[in-house]
Scaffold this motif. Sequence first.
Motif, PDB file in Angstrom:
ATOM      1  N   GLY A  68       0.854  -1.223  -0.092  1.00  0.00           N
ATOM      2  CA  GLY A  68       0.064   0.015   0.059  1.00  0.00           C
ATOM      3  C   GLY A  68       0.842   1.264  -0.222  1.00  0.00           C
ATOM      4  N   ARG A  69       0.189   2.323  -0.402  1.00  0.00           N
ATOM      5  CA  ARG A  69       0.833   3.738  -0.130  1.00  0.00           C
ATOM      6  C   ARG A  69       0.831   4.368   1.202  1.00  0.00           C
ATOM      7  N   PRO A  70       1.952   5.039   1.660  1.00  0.00           N
ATOM      8  CA  PRO A  70       1.791   5.651   2.881  1.00  0.00           C
ATOM      9  C   PRO A  70       0.751   6.598   3.028  1.00  0.00           C
ATOM     10  N   HIS A  71       0.300   7.063   4.079  1.00  0.00           N
ATOM     11  CA  HIS A  71      -0.516   7.599   4.578  1.00  0.00           C
ATOM     12  C   HIS A  71      -0.004   9.162   4.975  1.00  0.00           C
ATOM     13  N   PHE A  72      -0.838  10.363   4.096  1.00  0.00           N
ATOM     14  CA  PHE A  72      -0.104  11.503   4.170  1.00  0.00           C
ATOM     15  C   PHE A  72      -0.960  12.424   4.978  1.00  0.00           C
ATOM     16  N   VAL A  73      -0.296  13.125   5.894  1.00  0.00           N
ATOM     17  CA  VAL A  73      -0.854  14.119   6.978  1.00  0.00           C
ATOM     18  C   VAL A  73      -0.611  15.249   6.856  1.00  0.00           C
ATOM     19  N   PRO A  74      -1.202  16.344   6.340  1.00  0.00           N
ATOM     20  CA  PRO A  74      -0.802  17.692   6.201  1.00  0.00           C
ATOM     21  C   PRO A  74      -0.666  18.289   7.323  1.00  0.00           C
ATOM     22  N   LEU A  75       0.554  19.044   7.725  1.00  0.00           N
ATOM     23  CA  LEU A  75       0.534  19.679   8.897  1.00  0.00           C
ATOM     24  C   LEU A  75       0.350  21.161   8.855  1.00  0.00           C
ATOM     25  N   ALA A  76      -0.817  21.806   9.944  1.00  0.00           N
ATOM     26  CA  ALA A  76      -0.878  23.051   9.816  1.00  0.00           C
ATOM     27  C   ALA A  76       0.156  23.746  10.373  1.00  0.00           C
ATOM     28  N   PRO A  77       0.327  25.023  10.322  1.00  0.00           N
ATOM     29  CA  PRO A  77       1.627  25.893  10.659  1.00  0.00           C
ATOM     30  C   PRO A  77       1.731  25.511  12.299  1.00  0.00           C
ATOM     31  N   ARG A  78       0.623  25.484  13.129  1.00  0.00           N
ATOM     32  CA  ARG A  78       0.625  25.266  14.316  1.00  0.00           C
ATOM     33  C   ARG A  78       1.483  24.113  14.800  1.00  0.00           C
ATOM     34  N   ALA A  79       1.248  23.005  14.005  1.00  0.00           N
ATOM     35  CA  ALA A  79       1.827  21.694  14.254  1.00  0.00           C
ATOM     36  C   ALA A  79       3.163  21.819  13.897  1.00  0.00           C
ATOM     37  N   VAL A  80       3.615  22.570  12.722  1.00  0.00           N
ATOM     38  CA  VAL A  80       4.846  22.469  12.364  1.00  0.00           C
ATOM     39  C   VAL A  80       5.732  23.281  13.435  1.00  0.00           C
ATOM     40  N   GLU A  81       5.080  24.301  13.938  1.00  0.00           N
ATOM     41  CA  GLU A  81       5.879  25.013  14.918  1.00  0.00           C
ATOM     42  C   GLU A  81       6.187  24.003  16.318  1.00  0.00           C
ATOM     43  N   LEU A  82       5.235  23.574  16.695  1.00  0.00           N
ATOM     44  CA  LEU A  82       5.200  22.604  17.712  1.00  0.00           C
ATOM     45  C   LEU A  82       6.449  21.429  17.618  1.00  0.00           C
ATOM     46  N   LEU A  83       6.641  20.813  16.542  1.00  0.00           N
ATOM     47  CA  LEU A  83       7.399  20.013  16.084  1.00  0.00           C
ATOM     48  C   LEU A  83       8.956  20.648  15.915  1.00  0.00           C
ATOM     49  N   ARG A  84       9.087  21.850  15.371  1.00  0.00           N
ATOM     50  CA  ARG A  84      10.387  22.710  15.533  1.00  0.00           C
ATOM     51  C   ARG A  84      10.702  22.957  16.851  1.00  0.00           C
ATOM     52  N   ASP A  85       9.886  23.328  17.631  1.00  0.00           N
ATOM     53  CA  ASP A  85      10.127  23.668  19.167  1.00  0.00           C
ATOM     54  C   ASP A  85      10.707  22.387  19.871  1.00  0.00           C
ATOM     55  N   LEU A  86      10.183  21.131  19.475  1.00  0.00           N
ATOM     56  CA  LEU A  86      10.509  19.826  20.161  1.00  0.00           C
ATOM     57  C   LEU A  86      11.558  19.283  19.419  1.00  0.00           C
ATOM     58  N   HIS A  87      12.113  19.708  18.177  1.00  0.00           N
ATOM     59  CA  HIS A  87      13.404  19.028  17.662  1.00  0.00           C
ATOM     60  C   HIS A  87      14.533  19.077  18.451  1.00  0.00           C
ATOM     61  N   PRO A  88      14.753  20.094  18.956  1.00  0.00           N
ATOM     62  CA  PRO A  88      16.245  20.253  19.774  1.00  0.00           C
ATOM     63  C   PRO A  88      16.077  19.157  20.941  1.00  0.00           C
ATOM     64  N   LEU A  89      15.009  19.005  21.517  1.00  0.00           N
ATOM     65  CA  LEU A  89      15.037  18.052  22.756  1.00  0.00           C
ATOM     66  C   LEU A  89      15.052  16.333  22.188  1.00  0.00           C
ATOM     67  N   THR A  90      14.262  16.311  21.014  1.00  0.00           N
ATOM     68  CA  THR A  90      14.167  14.829  20.711  1.00  0.00           C
ATOM     69  C   THR A  90      14.777  14.453  19.246  1.00  0.00           C
ATOM     70  N   GLY A  91      15.130  15.404  18.569  1.00  0.00           N
ATOM     71  CA  GLY A  91      15.695  15.240  17.074  1.00  0.00           C
ATOM     72  C   GLY A  91      16.874  14.578  17.066  1.00  0.00           C
ATOM     73  N   HIS A  92      17.782  14.368  17.937  1.00  0.00           N
ATOM     74  CA  HIS A  92      18.957  13.662  17.848  1.00  0.00           C
ATOM     75  C   HIS A  92      18.480  11.941  17.952  1.00  0.00           C
ATOM     76  N   GLY A  93      17.203  11.742  18.196  1.00  0.00           N
ATOM     77  CA  GLY A  93      16.898  10.156  18.177  1.00  0.00           C
ATOM     78  C   GLY A  93      15.956   9.862  16.918  1.00  0.00           C
ATOM     79  N   ARG A  94      15.597   8.621  17.107  1.00  0.00           N
ATOM     80  CA  ARG A  94      14.769   8.079  15.948  1.00  0.00           C
ATOM     81  C   ARG A  94      13.313   8.437  16.227  1.00  0.00           C
ATOM     82  N   PHE A  95      12.653   8.717  17.425  1.00  0.00           N
ATOM     83  CA  PHE A  95      11.357   8.954  17.699  1.00  0.00           C
ATOM     84  C   PHE A  95      11.024  10.308  18.036  1.00  0.00           C
ATOM     85  N   VAL A  96      10.062  10.827  17.642  1.00  0.00           N
ATOM     86  CA  VAL A  96       9.608  12.372  17.937  1.00  0.00           C
ATOM     87  C   VAL A  96       9.208  12.344  19.526  1.00  0.00           C
ATOM     88  N   PHE A  97       8.680  11.272  19.905  1.00  0.00           N
ATOM     89  CA  PHE A  97       8.271  11.200  21.223  1.00  0.00           C
ATOM     90  C   PHE A  97       8.741   9.868  22.034  1.00  0.00           C
TER      91      PHE A  97
END
Length: 413
Positions: free
Chosen positions: A280-309
């Motif tokens: 099957g194809r992957p499932h695409f989830v568009p990210l609203a600006p607020r979702a992108v902002e949340l992930l950018r803020d989290l990246h310095p904390l967990t971005g060095h590893g595999r999992f976002v959480f």
Amino acid sequence: MPLTDVECKNATCPAEQKRIRLADGQGLYLEVAPNGSKRWFWKYYFNGKEKRLALGSYPETAPKAARLKRDEARLLQQSGTDPAQARTVAKLQRKAAAVNTFEAVARDFHQLKAPGWSEHYAARWLARLEKDVFPWIGKLPITDVKAPLLLATLRRVEARGVRELAHSLREACGQVFKHGATLGACEHNPAATLSSALRPVATKHMAAVLEPKAAGDLMRAILAYEGQPATRTALELSALIFQRPGNVRAMEWAWVDLDAGMLTIPAESMKRVKSAKVNGRPHFVPLAPRAVELLRDLHPLTGHGRFVFPSLLTGERCMSENTLRTALRRMGFDNDAMTPHGFRAMARTLMVERLNVHPDVIEAQLAHGKSGPLGMAYDRAEFMEQRRQMMNTWAEYLHRLAQGGEVLPFKAA
């Protein structure tokens, strides 16, 4: 004259002869061999050909019993059935019955279908039958398993208070009977007649916030959450993207394209049948600006590893399935008020009732199976613009609710 028991007992065959035959009457005779064995045979004609039918050995079969067997065979012959052929068919049927037990057919069905199922589902399907069905009806020929017997088996499960399992087992047994019919092992599916014979299952929906005011209270509680930053982000992101809790907590940074504002969940990580996970194809989830902002803020904390959480105990695993549930409780939302899965119901309900979003577009974003040409069309990547607009509108609406804004139907600018 018919043979007497004494005559049968005293009958002998000279050593120089292969056999002697003592007539009893109407084609029945006793065949005696030099070694002393004595066997009953009936000579008859069928379709103009002379044939004979073995009726047993003497003295195990007495003369009277041999005559009864002859008479039964004569009735078949007179009805147009070859007794010898009928015996061969019956023998084959008995042999098939010994092989075509309910358990044998079930295991054959499992072996056929398991490659297309997920490993978890395949193991659970068979384990349930091994525990609650095979011990009672597994060794019986599948043709002998009638509705009352199957119902009694299912009610043993029902009596333990696990009604949903009883219904699941009825469905699994129905699959076995249908497979048996395709093999010629049985003709009927008694499971189909038992749908109303079991006690109904009281469906309990996942707790969810479904009213705008309550959704605003929830979003304010999330924004004020004082626990782990990754947990707070996971909670708000769950509301924004409303994907399955397992996909949220197992999200990997490799799936996230912050510049494009897109989350791409691989097919093998989706809740699908095995073939769809592979092809099957992957499932695409568009990210609203607020979702992108949340992930950018989290990246310095967990971005060095595999999992976002990642797990709080070790970064080698993703967040525990109970982390978000526990966080909701700490904020005052117990299992009867809101669950991690409830974010999906909240999004679907409010978007349909308050934002006038077409349900098929929402279903596509929920990764539900959809029916009809519109539903299928929206599941294609080239219709991503409709999804992206929906996600932006939803994020804006949640922001309004969190700010205590109006809860009447909201129209995006």
